[in-house]
Write a protein that holds these residues in place. Sequence first.
Motif, short mmCIF file in Angstrom:
data_model
loop_
_atom_site.label_atom_id
_atom_site.label_comp_id
_atom_site.label_asym_id
_atom_site.label_seq_id
_atom_site.Cartn_x
_atom_site.Cartn_y
_atom_site.Cartn_z
N ASP A 48 38.74 41.47 35.22
CA ASP A 48 39.04 42.66 36.02
C ASP A 48 38.23 43.83 35.46
O ASP A 48 38.73 44.62 34.65
N VAL A 49 36.96 43.93 35.90
CA VAL A 49 36.04 44.89 35.28
C VAL A 49 36.01 46.25 35.96
O VAL A 49 35.42 47.18 35.45
N ASP A 57 44.53 38.63 34.85
CA ASP A 57 45.87 38.17 35.22
C ASP A 57 45.81 36.64 35.29
O ASP A 57 45.72 36.05 36.38
N PRO A 58 45.86 35.97 34.12
CA PRO A 58 45.57 34.54 34.08
C PRO A 58 46.71 33.62 34.48
O PRO A 58 47.89 33.93 34.30
N TYR A 59 46.30 32.48 35.03
CA TYR A 59 47.19 31.35 35.28
C TYR A 59 46.37 30.09 35.04
O TYR A 59 45.15 30.12 35.02
N ALA A 92 42.21 24.20 34.23
CA ALA A 92 41.34 25.31 34.63
C ALA A 92 42.17 26.59 34.57
O ALA A 92 43.28 26.65 35.11
N VAL A 93 41.63 27.59 33.89
CA VAL A 93 42.30 28.88 33.76
C VAL A 93 41.57 29.88 34.66
O VAL A 93 40.34 29.98 34.62
N LYS A 98 38.26 36.25 45.64
CA LYS A 98 38.50 34.89 45.16
C LYS A 98 38.83 34.96 43.67
O LYS A 98 38.25 35.73 42.93
N ASP A 99 39.80 34.14 43.23
CA ASP A 99 40.19 34.13 41.82
C ASP A 99 39.00 33.71 40.96
O ASP A 99 38.23 32.82 41.34
#
Length: 168
Positions: free
Chosen positions: A35-36, A44-46, A88-89, A97-98
């Motif tokens: 998030d630059v 905001d990782p999953y 995959a993180v 897109k994530d």
Amino acid sequence: RPLSSMSSKSLSKKKEETFELEVSVISARGLRDADVAVGAGRSDPYCVVTVPGKHIEKKTKTINDTDAPVWNMTEKMKLSRSDTLEFAVYDYDLKDKDDLLGRASLPVKDLMKKGFSGELKLKETGDGAVKKVESYLKVDIEILKVIPPPASESSEAAARLRQLQRQS
């Protein structure tokens, strides 16, 4: 086809045994900030766990604004020795897109002796514009039980063939 005309080689193909695993995705560390934008905070990782070739996909909750999320997600899975767990993180993005933050894999055959508990070094941790960072995913995988392959007609026929060959 008569049993005596079957070769023992054609009858000896075995189905693989299945392993019931408890797969825990514990945490990650060193994740890059995807998030630059100014004021956007950190990633905001999953994490998503998949098994190629099978319809298995497990996803952790998203942890907001961190480079060191703690998920403590545990799932049970039934897999065979030839399967591979893929992790995959991602960084969750509301509008775009994530972003991929990294990935790792672990072949089930490497878990046979004692499971796995530790950190996996993530690969693909940069996005081309951003330099790769050293990131790790902490997982714990325990073998709960081994499920033998079901007795099939071919294995029964192979046993019968061996018995007939011994009698003659």
